[in-house]
Design a protein around this motif. Structure first.
Motif, PDB file in Angstrom:
ATOM      1  N   ARG A  17       0.836  -1.212   0.000  1.00 47.16           N
ATOM      2  CA  ARG A  17       0.000   0.000   0.000  1.00 47.16           C
ATOM      3  C   ARG A  17       0.867   1.258   0.000  1.00 47.16           C
ATOM      4  O   ARG A  17       0.599   2.209  -0.747  1.00 47.16           O
ATOM      5  CB  ARG A  17      -0.928  -0.009   1.218  1.00 47.16           C
ATOM      6  CG  ARG A  17      -1.940   1.107   1.171  1.00 47.16           C
ATOM      7  CD  ARG A  17      -3.011   0.919   2.207  1.00 47.16           C
ATOM      8  NE  ARG A  17      -2.478   1.089   3.541  1.00 47.16           N
ATOM      9  CZ  ARG A  17      -3.057   0.628   4.647  1.00 47.16           C
ATOM     10  NH1 ARG A  17      -4.172  -0.051   4.555  1.00 47.16           N
ATOM     11  NH2 ARG A  17      -2.531   0.840   5.817  1.00 47.16           N
ATOM     12  N   THR A  18       1.912   1.244   0.825  1.00 49.65           N
ATOM     13  CA  THR A  18       2.798   2.411   0.879  1.00 49.65           C
ATOM     14  C   THR A  18       3.461   2.634  -0.483  1.00 49.65           C
ATOM     15  O   THR A  18       3.521   3.758  -0.991  1.00 49.65           O
ATOM     16  CB  THR A  18       3.874   2.220   1.963  1.00 49.65           C
ATOM     17  OG1 THR A  18       3.213   1.984   3.197  1.00 49.65           O
ATOM     18  CG2 THR A  18       4.748   3.441   2.099  1.00 49.65           C
ATOM     19  N   THR A  19       3.922   1.526  -1.081  1.00 50.63           N
ATOM     20  CA  THR A  19       4.598   1.648  -2.385  1.00 50.63           C
ATOM     21  C   THR A  19       3.641   2.207  -3.427  1.00 50.63           C
ATOM     22  O   THR A  19       4.017   3.078  -4.226  1.00 50.63           O
ATOM     23  CB  THR A  19       5.116   0.258  -2.832  1.00 50.63           C
ATOM     24  OG1 THR A  19       5.889  -0.280  -1.764  1.00 50.63           O
ATOM     25  CG2 THR A  19       5.973   0.364  -4.076  1.00 50.63           C
ATOM     26  N   LEU A  20       2.407   1.711  -3.413  1.00 49.26           N
ATOM     27  CA  LEU A  20       1.438   2.194  -4.411  1.00 49.26           C
ATOM     28  C   LEU A  20       1.118   3.676  -4.193  1.00 49.26           C
ATOM     29  O   LEU A  20       0.976   4.434  -5.155  1.00 49.26           O
ATOM     30  CB  LEU A  20       0.149   1.355  -4.350  1.00 49.26           C
ATOM     31  CG  LEU A  20       0.289  -0.075  -4.891  1.00 49.26           C
ATOM     32  CD1 LEU A  20      -1.012  -0.838  -4.695  1.00 49.26           C
ATOM     33  CD2 LEU A  20       0.656  -0.062  -6.369  1.00 49.26           C
ATOM     34  N   THR A  21       1.009   4.075  -2.932  1.00 48.80           N
ATOM     35  CA  THR A  21       0.707   5.490  -2.669  1.00 48.80           C
ATOM     36  C   THR A  21       1.884   6.375  -3.073  1.00 48.80           C
ATOM     37  O   THR A  21       1.706   7.421  -3.697  1.00 48.80           O
ATOM     38  CB  THR A  21       0.360   5.708  -1.178  1.00 48.80           C
ATOM     39  OG1 THR A  21      -0.530   4.683  -0.769  1.00 48.80           O
ATOM     40  CG2 THR A  21      -0.279   7.056  -0.946  1.00 48.80           C
ATOM     41  N   ILE A  22       3.081   5.925  -2.718  1.00 51.32           N
ATOM     42  CA  ILE A  22       4.265   6.677  -3.143  1.00 51.32           C
ATOM     43  C   ILE A  22       4.304   6.713  -4.672  1.00 51.32           C
ATOM     44  O   ILE A  22       4.600   7.746  -5.288  1.00 51.32           O
ATOM     45  CB  ILE A  22       5.560   6.038  -2.565  1.00 51.32           C
ATOM     46  CG1 ILE A  22       5.623   6.268  -1.048  1.00 51.32           C
ATOM     47  CG2 ILE A  22       6.808   6.621  -3.234  1.00 51.32           C
ATOM     48  CD1 ILE A  22       6.772   5.595  -0.351  1.00 51.32           C
ATOM     49  N   GLY A  23       3.943   5.572  -5.283  1.00 57.78           N
ATOM     50  CA  GLY A  23       3.903   5.497  -6.752  1.00 57.78           C
ATOM     51  C   GLY A  23       2.912   6.485  -7.336  1.00 57.78           C
ATOM     52  O   GLY A  23       3.190   7.120  -8.367  1.00 57.78           O
ATOM     53  N   SER A  24       1.747   6.640  -6.674  1.00 57.92           N
ATOM     54  CA  SER A  24       0.739   7.608  -7.177  1.00 57.92           C
ATOM     55  C   SER A  24       1.334   9.005  -7.182  1.00 57.92           C
ATOM     56  O   SER A  24       1.160   9.767  -8.137  1.00 57.92           O
ATOM     57  CB  SER A  24      -0.499   7.620  -6.280  1.00 57.92           C
ATOM     58  OG  SER A  24      -0.972   6.329  -6.116  1.00 57.92           O
ATOM     59  N   PHE A  25       2.014   9.340  -6.089  1.00 60.74           N
ATOM     60  CA  PHE A  25       2.648  10.660  -6.024  1.00 60.74           C
ATOM     61  C   PHE A  25       3.726  10.793  -7.099  1.00 60.74           C
ATOM     62  O   PHE A  25       3.844  11.836  -7.743  1.00 60.74           O
ATOM     63  CB  PHE A  25       3.273  10.881  -4.635  1.00 60.74           C
ATOM     64  CG  PHE A  25       2.331  11.539  -3.677  1.00 60.74           C
ATOM     65  CD1 PHE A  25       2.157  12.906  -3.687  1.00 60.74           C
ATOM     66  CD2 PHE A  25       1.609  10.787  -2.773  1.00 60.74           C
ATOM     67  CE1 PHE A  25       1.283  13.511  -2.813  1.00 60.74           C
ATOM     68  CE2 PHE A  25       0.728  11.383  -1.899  1.00 60.74           C
ATOM     69  CZ  PHE A  25       0.560  12.752  -1.914  1.00 60.74           C
ATOM     70  N   ALA A  26       4.499   9.714  -7.261  1.00 59.10           N
ATOM     71  CA  ALA A  26       5.592   9.775  -8.241  1.00 59.10           C
ATOM     72  C   ALA A  26       5.035  10.002  -9.643  1.00 59.10           C
ATOM     73  O   ALA A  26       5.537  10.853 -10.390  1.00 59.10           O
ATOM     74  CB  ALA A  26       6.409   8.490  -8.179  1.00 59.10           C
ATOM     75  N   THR A 266      -7.243  14.156  -7.805  1.00 56.51           N
ATOM     76  CA  THR A 266      -7.352  12.699  -7.713  1.00 56.51           C
ATOM     77  C   THR A 266      -6.366  12.172  -6.674  1.00 56.51           C
ATOM     78  O   THR A 266      -6.682  11.304  -5.857  1.00 56.51           O
ATOM     79  CB  THR A 266      -7.059  12.053  -9.092  1.00 56.51           C
ATOM     80  OG1 THR A 266      -7.861  12.710 -10.055  1.00 56.51           O
ATOM     81  CG2 THR A 266      -7.357  10.571  -9.096  1.00 56.51           C
ATOM     82  N   LEU A 267      -5.166  12.735  -6.722  1.00 59.67           N
ATOM     83  CA  LEU A 267      -4.123  12.330  -5.780  1.00 59.67           C
ATOM     84  C   LEU A 267      -4.549  12.598  -4.337  1.00 59.67           C
ATOM     85  O   LEU A 267      -4.320  11.797  -3.439  1.00 59.67           O
ATOM     86  CB  LEU A 267      -2.850  13.120  -6.103  1.00 59.67           C
ATOM     87  CG  LEU A 267      -1.568  12.661  -5.442  1.00 59.67           C
ATOM     88  CD1 LEU A 267      -1.219  11.252  -5.900  1.00 59.67           C
ATOM     89  CD2 LEU A 267      -0.437  13.601  -5.788  1.00 59.67           C
ATOM     90  N   LEU A 268      -5.211  13.719  -4.167  1.00 58.33           N
ATOM     91  CA  LEU A 268      -5.698  14.108  -2.840  1.00 58.33           C
ATOM     92  C   LEU A 268      -6.675  13.054  -2.306  1.00 58.33           C
ATOM     93  O   LEU A 268      -6.600  12.635  -1.151  1.00 58.33           O
ATOM     94  CB  LEU A 268      -6.389  15.465  -2.957  1.00 58.33           C
ATOM     95  CG  LEU A 268      -6.644  16.241  -1.690  1.00 58.33           C
ATOM     96  CD1 LEU A 268      -5.333  16.712  -1.098  1.00 58.33           C
ATOM     97  CD2 LEU A 268      -7.520  17.453  -1.986  1.00 58.33           C
ATOM     98  N   LEU A 269      -7.575  12.611  -3.194  1.00 55.02           N
ATOM     99  CA  LEU A 269      -8.564  11.610  -2.783  1.00 55.02           C
ATOM    100  C   LEU A 269      -7.885  10.283  -2.462  1.00 55.02           C
ATOM    101  O   LEU A 269      -8.188   9.631  -1.455  1.00 55.02           O
ATOM    102  CB  LEU A 269      -9.602  11.410  -3.886  1.00 55.02           C
ATOM    103  CG  LEU A 269     -10.460  12.632  -4.235  1.00 55.02           C
ATOM    104  CD1 LEU A 269     -11.463  12.289  -5.320  1.00 55.02           C
ATOM    105  CD2 LEU A 269     -11.212  13.134  -3.001  1.00 55.02           C
ATOM    106  N   VAL A 270      -6.948   9.888  -3.342  1.00 53.08           N
ATOM    107  CA  VAL A 270      -6.264   8.599  -3.152  1.00 53.08           C
ATOM    108  C   VAL A 270      -5.498   8.603  -1.819  1.00 53.08           C
ATOM    109  O   VAL A 270      -5.620   7.685  -1.007  1.00 53.08           O
ATOM    110  CB  VAL A 270      -5.283   8.338  -4.332  1.00 53.08           C
ATOM    111  CG1 VAL A 270      -4.370   7.152  -4.020  1.00 53.08           C
ATOM    112  CG2 VAL A 270      -6.061   8.089  -5.611  1.00 53.08           C
TER     113      VAL A 270
END
Lengths: 379, 241
Positions: A17-26, A266-270
């Motif tokens: 989950r952390t990797t995916l969230t960091i990935g979303s930001f990236a 979108t990032l804010l929501l995620v």
């Protein structure tokens, strides 16, 4: 700082989950980087325009010329320090797709007007000594593998025939964003070889004023001086000219803003959702921390810091990826200079941090307001 | 000596007077504690027993400053806990109360060392001082060789010992234990009670414990029964061992 190990430990709790969230930001910040680079490519002229320069074009349109005699009249105006002129050539090199801007410039004044382009005296003197001489920007020379001394054939689309030039010098920009994809040759050569109708006509003038604060006033004076003539003028500061030129390609700025806003929302929501889940899963642990005497503010800070840490990690990865890829973009889209200024990289990470903090705020507040007794009952 | 009649002398460490706690559940009002009095002296070990829902945990929460009473007062070492603001209570809790839970409530992503260090992060101790404190208490609970293990790598009894180390690492004024052996097998439960007994007898700790386990309660100096919101002392008070 004492709680950094707890923050990092929490991030490792749900690695995927952390990797995916960091990935979303990236991904979002990568896109941000590309949008900034694209915006810069379209608006670099606006950002780099000299505050002390005016552009004088034909009132009808940019493609209508102005008499060469205007040069002396412009020089006589109060506050005008220097004048140069150029013509659009519009040729192609070897193939139609090899487009780049070619200007027939006034050899005696052009270099002095644009000091942001660095060129050796030796190279410029060689250019002055050769009627068929030309000067190319570093990016352009690199694109086609040109070296000083090469003979470069350009097929005219406005001016018929194949024109051959001798590359006498290569100029570089003094700032990273400077456009070095231009090709300059001598106006006297154009006048000599070109058709009758081009003789005695300049495409546009660039005027340097002594006092940038008087630029608007002098621009009006120029247009007033040529009013009711056969060749009326439209004079603007170089920045305004570059902006209106960029706008001819569509409202790129609006497009970029719209895409950017949607991505960040979108990032804010995620991220908000991720942090809300993280807090919900850790209700018991947060209650234990409060039981141990952790103040509400510490709980708020811990959750916010975790969200911010995710955001900054993703943000840094994203902008660095965009920075790494922007030279490749320039190769894919020649003629544009894709440059990501360090300030925009920092701004991007700052933006990611702000999104991270906003996204973490609601979960952090709910963690802060947690009633220990209720939360422990649920454990 | 533990008293529940409200006539304790002025030397009590913990003094509870006319404590009332009511809950609203829908339209129904539940009167959990009714005019409860209690005096506990330094070094006392008190066990609270009673049926589920009798208010044992509520009393513990009130004594630990986690909840506020409807009326009445709690005074600990001269500080009136019930008159403190929520912010002040948080700081008071960190300095004066050590909590031991039935389910240990360790942070799973931290090692035994990290869990025990947590309360010390709120103090001004240096890293080296914190390390020394943590190592000392982990040694005291017999887990010096497990300090870098995560909770998932420990048995239930070991986890509870880590939780006890976390509760005592700041040397609090008193310990509150909510069914500390409730989730353990008999042998582990005995070990935990042995450890709590040592804290009382060898280190002079004051312990208030909620339990359903008569064997655990046997180790206390006094066993108090909560019945219908009122504390009742058991027939005989156990001698201080």
């Amino acid at each position: 700082m004492k709680h950094l190990h707890l923050l990092f430990a929490n991030l490792k709790r749900k690695k995927i989950r952390t990797t995916l969230t960091i990935g979303s930001f990236a991904v979002a910040l990568f896109l941000y980087g590309l949008l900034v680079a694209i915006h810069g490519a379209f608006y670099q002229g606006v950002e780099l325009a000299g505050a002390d320069r005016l552009v004088v074009i034909n009132r009808v349109s940019l493609i209508q010329p102005l008499p060469i005699s205007y040069r002396d009249r412009l020089l006589q105006l109060d506050g005008v320090e220097a004048v140069t002129h150029a013509n659009w050539f519009g040729g192609v090199y070897q193939d139609e797709k090899n487009f780049f801007p070619q200007f027939a410039v006034d050899k005696d004044t052009y270099r002095q007007m644009f000091p942001e382009y660095a060129i050796t005296d030796e190279g410029w003197n060689a250019f002055l000594a050769d009627r068929e001489g030309c000067v190319a920007g570093a990016a352009l020379a690199e694109r086609f593998g040109w070296e000083v001394g090469d003979r470069i054939p350009i097929r005219g689309t406005i001016f018929p025939g194949t024109w051959e030039f001798n590359l006498r010098a290569i100029f570089t920009g003094t700032r990273p964003q400077d456009d070095t994809s231009q090709f300059w040759f001598r106006y006297d050569y154009l006048e000599e070889r070109g058709p009758e109708w081009v003789k005695g006509l300049a495409g546009w003038y660039t005027v340097r004023v002594a006092d940038p604060d008087r630029a608007a006033e002098i621009a009006k004076a120029v247009d007033r001086g040529f009013a009711n003539s056969a060749w009326e003028t439209k004079t603007e500061p170089e920045k305004a000219f570059a902006a209106s030129f960029a706008k001819q390609m569509g409202n790129i700025e609006f497009l970029i803003m719209t895409i950017g806003t949607v991505v960040f929302f979108t990032l804010l929501l995620v991220t908000g959702n991720t942090m809300a889940i993280a807090v919900r899963e850790r209700t018991g642990e947060l209650a234990v921390l409060k039981t141990l005497g952790y103040p509400d503010l510490s709980i708020l800070t811990l959750v916010l810091a975790e969200s911010a840490l995710i955001a900054v990690q993703g943000g840094v990865l994203g902008v660095l990826a965009a920075k790494a890829i922007s030279p490749g973009l320039a190769k894919a889209l020649p003629g544009f200079s894709f440059y990501l200024p360090p300030a925009d990289l920092v701004r991007g990470v700052g933006l990611a941090l702000a999104v991270g903090l906003v996204a973490g705020l609601l979960p952090a507040l709910s963690a802060m307001r947690l009633r220990v007794v209720d939360a422990l009952r649920r454990v | 000596m533990v008293r529940v009649d409200g006539n304790g002398n002025g030397t009590s460490l913990i003094r509870v007077r006319n404590l009332d706690k009511k809950y609203q559940r829908g339209s129904e009002e539940i009167h959990v504690l009714q005019g409860l009095n209690l005096d506990v002296e330094q070094g006392d070990f008190v066990a609270f027993m009673g049926p589920s829902g009798s208010g044992k945990t509520t009393l513990l929460n009130l004594l630990g400053g986690l909840d506020v009473p409807t009326s009445g007062s709690i005074t600990v070492a001269g500080d009136e806990v019930t008159a403190m603001s929520a912010k002040k209570l948080t700081g008071w809790r960190a300095r004066h109360v050590g909590f031991i839970f039935q389910m240990y409530n360790l942070i799973p992503v931290l090692t035994a060392f990290g869990n025990v260090e947590l309360p010390l992060l709120l103090t001004r101790l240096s890293k080296a001082q914190r390390r020394k404190h943590v190592e000392t208490v982990l040694d005291l609970v017999g887990l010096a060789d497990r300090m870098h293990h995560y909770p998932r790598q420990l048995s239930g009894g070991q986890e509870q010992r880590v939780a006890i180390a976390r509760a005592i690492v700041t040397d609090p004024t008193f310990l509150l234990a909510d069914e500390p052996t409730g989730d353990l097998d008999r042998r582990s439960a005995d070990e935990i009670m042995e450890l709590i007994g040592r804290l009382v007898h060898e280190h002079g700790k004051t312990v208030l414990m909620v339990t359903h386990d008569p064997r655990a309660a046997d180790r206390a100096h006094a066993v108090l029964h909560l019945d219908k919101g009122v504390l009742v002392e058991s027939a005989g008070e156990a001698p201080r061992r």
